[in-house]
Design a protein around this motif. Structure first.
Motif, PDB file in Angstrom:
ATOM      1  N   ASP A 145     -28.991  54.420 -54.661  1.00 20.48           N
ATOM      2  CA  ASP A 145     -30.392  54.723 -54.977  1.00 20.48           C
ATOM      3  C   ASP A 145     -30.960  53.780 -56.024  1.00 20.48           C
ATOM      4  N   GLU A 146     -30.103  53.152 -56.822  1.00 22.82           N
ATOM      5  CA  GLU A 146     -30.561  52.269 -57.894  1.00 22.82           C
ATOM      6  C   GLU A 146     -30.815  50.846 -57.401  1.00 22.82           C
ATOM      7  N   HIS A 147     -30.525  50.599 -56.131  1.00 31.34           N
ATOM      8  CA  HIS A 147     -30.568  49.228 -55.619  1.00 31.34           C
ATOM      9  C   HIS A 147     -31.647  49.057 -54.552  1.00 31.34           C
ATOM     10  N   ARG A 155     -30.179  51.010 -48.624  1.00 29.00           N
ATOM     11  CA  ARG A 155     -29.959  50.813 -50.056  1.00 29.00           C
ATOM     12  C   ARG A 155     -28.459  50.735 -50.306  1.00 29.00           C
ATOM     13  N   SER A 156     -28.035  49.639 -50.891  1.00 32.59           N
ATOM     14  CA  SER A 156     -26.605  49.365 -51.040  1.00 32.59           C
ATOM     15  C   SER A 156     -26.331  48.755 -52.398  1.00 32.59           C
ATOM     16  N   ARG A 162     -32.913  47.726 -58.502  1.00 37.30           N
ATOM     17  CA  ARG A 162     -34.353  47.929 -58.554  1.00 37.30           C
ATOM     18  C   ARG A 162     -34.811  47.752 -60.010  1.00 37.30           C
ATOM     19  N   PRO A 163     -36.103  47.561 -60.255  1.00 39.75           N
ATOM     20  CA  PRO A 163     -36.566  47.297 -61.624  1.00 39.75           C
ATOM     21  C   PRO A 163     -36.281  48.453 -62.583  1.00 39.75           C
ATOM     22  N   VAL A 164     -36.137  48.105 -63.846  1.00 39.31           N
ATOM     23  CA  VAL A 164     -36.159  49.082 -64.931  1.00 39.31           C
ATOM     24  C   VAL A 164     -37.614  49.231 -65.363  1.00 39.31           C
ATOM     25  N   GLU A 261     -39.845  53.379 -57.391  1.00 41.69           N
ATOM     26  CA  GLU A 261     -39.229  52.090 -57.061  1.00 41.69           C
ATOM     27  C   GLU A 261     -38.364  51.582 -58.214  1.00 41.69           C
ATOM     28  N   ALA A 262     -37.854  52.483 -59.036  1.00 41.08           N
ATOM     29  CA  ALA A 262     -37.118  52.079 -60.231  1.00 41.08           C
ATOM     30  C   ALA A 262     -35.645  52.460 -60.146  1.00 41.08           C
TER      31      ALA A 262
END
Length: 301
Positions: A145-147, A155-156, A162-164, A261-262
């Motif tokens: 989920d973070e990518h 998403r992998s 993804r942005p902070v 989107e983060a």
């Protein structure tokens, strides 16, 4: 002695998701993970449940951090994992544990399909009183989920982070949230999306419309302030790509929208030491309850 990534663990799916996130963060920071479970003593008549003769209530509850630690060591072999089982009120135990931590990670129940968080009294108290950053993780949070999405549209963890996202208050641009956000983006090799919401001049509160030319001028001035606030941090972290968003409106909905989107959302919490207790603040409170990405709450003076 290095600080730890400390996790409040109670065996729930959300706390296990928090432990997994903490292990991934520990890999990024090169730090150990500590799993802390608070065991609140009960009155003597209630402390005699019909348990097997070989065990006690404390023994059975102690299985939760032991089994969670074994799982983390298996899935994250490079991360040192320790456990601590402490007697006391959960909120008080976790606030004390946060003092010696690099950051404290807590799980929170998701708000159904809409995402977001549902914080109970323990989570709210810890966020309000902890002296170190507290990160809230939704139930069901996965590493992917973070990518970003890979070439197959999935998403992998093989894809970029993804942005902070950082919620910036230019009126009080404290160093702690700024430093935390830039450091998090640098460790992830991810862009830093700085979001600032600005309000119209005071006379607009009395029903006077904001002229387009005035709005553009105010926006330019506000963007210039954001640029100046970020200047020393961009010099300190020259490899971090910074995307600035200075927008008209309340910061809460802007940050909640950006969270979709983060990989991580960073917000501040001003430390208030008064007789009426600690407060989280309206923007941080809204983001905690409605963001769809992990949220880091960073205390600052």
């Amino acid at each position: 002695m290095p600080r730890t990534i400390t996790v409040g663990l109670d065996g729930s799916p959300e706390s296990r998701a928090a432990a997994e996130w903490a292990a991934r963060e520990a890999q990024l920071r090169g730090l150990p993970v500590k799993l802390v479970q608070a065991w609140e003593a009960v009155p003597e008549p209630m402390a005699r449940p019909p348990l097997p003769a070989a065990g006690t209530w404390r023994h059975w509850t102690g299985k939760v951090p032991r089994e969670a630690a074994d799982g983390l060591r298996l899935r994250h072999p490079g991360v040192e994992v320790t456990t601590e089982h402490v007697t006391g009120r959960p909120a008080e135990v976790l606030v004390r544990a946060a003092k010696d931590a690099e950051l404290l990670v807590l799980g929170s129940r998701g708000l159904g399909g809409a995402g977001g968080f549902l914080l109970g009294s323990v989570g709210l108290a810890v966020v309000a009183y902890a002296e170190r950053p507290v990160v809230l993780i939704r139930a069901g949070e996965q590493a992917g989920d973070e990518h970003e999405k890979d070439q197959a549209g999935i998403r992998s963890t093989a894809a970029a982070f993804r942005p902070v996202v950082l919620g910036l208050d230019v009126g009080r641009p404290d160093e702690e949230p700024l430093g935390f956000a830039f450091d998090a983006a640098a460790r992830r090799n991810a862009p830093l999306r700085v979001v600032h919401g600005w309000n119209p001049p005071p006379y607009c509160l009395y029903g006077m419309a904001l002229e387009p030319a005035v709005e553009r001028e105010v926006a330019r001035g506000d963007a210039a302030i954001v640029t100046e606030v970020l200047r020393p941090w961009r010099q300190k972290f020259p490899d971090v790509e910074v995307v600035k968003e200075s927008c008209y409106g309340s910061p809460s909905p802007l940050l909640i929208d950006a969270s979709r989107e983060a990989s991580l959302v960073v917000v501040g919490r001003r430390v208030r030491r008064s007789s009426v207790g600690a407060r989280i603040g309206p923007v941080t409170h809204a983001v905690l309850h409605h963001a769809t990405a992990p949220v880091a709450v960073v205390p600052h003076d």
